[in-house]
Design an enzyme around this catalytic site. Structure first.
Site, PDB file in Angstrom:
ATOM      1  N   HIS A 178       0.826  -1.169  -0.088  1.00 19.47           N
ATOM      2  CA  HIS A 178      -0.388  -0.361  -0.058  1.00 19.47           C
ATOM      3  C   HIS A 178       0.810   1.095   0.154  1.00 19.47           C
ATOM      4  O   HIS A 178       1.961   0.928   0.431  1.00 19.47           O
ATOM      5  CB  HIS A 178      -0.340   0.100   1.174  1.00 19.47           C
ATOM      6  CG  HIS A 178       0.085  -0.278   2.385  1.00 19.47           C
ATOM      7  ND1 HIS A 178       0.000   1.548   3.042  1.00 19.47           N
ATOM      8  CD2 HIS A 178       0.189  -0.746   3.409  1.00 19.47           C
ATOM      9  CE1 HIS A 178       0.929   0.662   4.168  1.00 19.47           C
ATOM     10  NE2 HIS A 178       0.488  -0.862   4.433  1.00 19.47           N
TER      11      HIS A 178
ATOM     12  N   HIS B 272      12.702  -0.795 -12.487  1.00 17.44           N
ATOM     13  CA  HIS B 272      12.810  -3.001 -13.066  1.00 17.44           C
ATOM     14  C   HIS B 272      12.233  -2.951 -11.194  1.00 17.44           C
ATOM     15  O   HIS B 272      13.547  -2.781 -10.701  1.00 17.44           O
ATOM     16  CB  HIS B 272      13.853  -2.725 -13.577  1.00 17.44           C
ATOM     17  CG  HIS B 272      13.875  -4.494 -13.505  1.00 17.44           C
ATOM     18  ND1 HIS B 272      14.414  -4.887 -14.938  1.00 17.44           N
ATOM     19  CD2 HIS B 272      12.354  -4.709 -13.414  1.00 17.44           C
ATOM     20  CE1 HIS B 272      13.352  -6.559 -15.302  1.00 17.44           C
ATOM     21  NE2 HIS B 272      12.596  -6.586 -14.411  1.00 17.44           N
TER      22      HIS B 272
END
Length: 209
Positions: free
Chosen positions: A132, A141
């Site tokens: 979250h 990446h």
């Protein structure tokens, strides 16, 4: 009826993975383009040299399937006239209030939880977990099975290695590299290369941005 054409720039292994993401959503790839193609087709999809890219128009959409963050950034500037799109594999789990920008690829079994933000032209690789309120910058990446705890911030161009663990609230600087299996307990400065458990800086890489 206007037919949507989907192009992939990059015909290596990552291009094949991106193709699977696209087909998981019942869409198809029109063609690959590559600066140095080593074959003329893959799985019936033609592969063309990049100098034969068609003119950009509203019906043509393209995604960059290149693993290198810095190269992906350079190519995105070359293709700036095209319409980029995002790809989220059908087997990824993404909360309804997550924002994912164009050009990003989310691979199978990824979990992205509530109120996270993913920037442009990112790769969120297989089985990564983004908790979250994480904020992921452009051209990042996140490697396979990496885990980002809540409220982590990752700046532009950073590479998070396979199986790395980022504890809640840490900040990863731009173009930093987090090695495979590394555990990050503290903020990481720009361009740092960090490995180990707990993670330690071993050098700095200056990236030509």
């Amino acid at each position: 009826m206007v037919i949507r054409e989907i192009y992939i720039f990059g015909a290596s292994g990552h291009g094949k993975v991106v193709t699977d993401c696209i087909t998981s959503n019942d869409e198809s790839v029109t063609a690959f383009f590559d600066d140095a193609p080593n074959s003329s087709s893959w799985s019936t999809i033609p592969i063309h040299h990049s100098n034969s890219l068609p003119n950009a128009n509203p019906e043509n959409e393209i995604i960059i399937a290149i693993g290198s963050n810095s190269v992906r950034k350079k190519v995105s500037a070359r293709l700036n006239d095209f319409n980029f799109f995002k790809v989220v594999h059908n087997y990824a789990i993404v909360a309804s209030n997550v924002c994912i920008e164009q050009g990003t690829v989310v691979l199978p079994n990824v979990v992205i939880n509530s109120d996270a933000y993913i920037g442009k032209h990112c790769i969120i690789n297989t089985s990564a977990v983004i908790e979250h309120e994480c904020k992921i910058g452009d051209f990042v990446h996140v490697g396979p099975k990496a885990v980002l705890g809540g409220n982590v911030r990752v700046e532009e161009g950073a590479l998070i290695g396979i199986g790395a663990i980022l504890t809640p609230g840490v900040i990863i600087g731009k173009w930093a590299t987090i090695g495979a299996g590394t555990v990050i307990l503290n903020d990481v400065p720009d361009y740092a290369v960090v490995v180990g458990n707990p993670g330690k800086i071993i050098k700095y890489n200056r990236i030509n941005e």
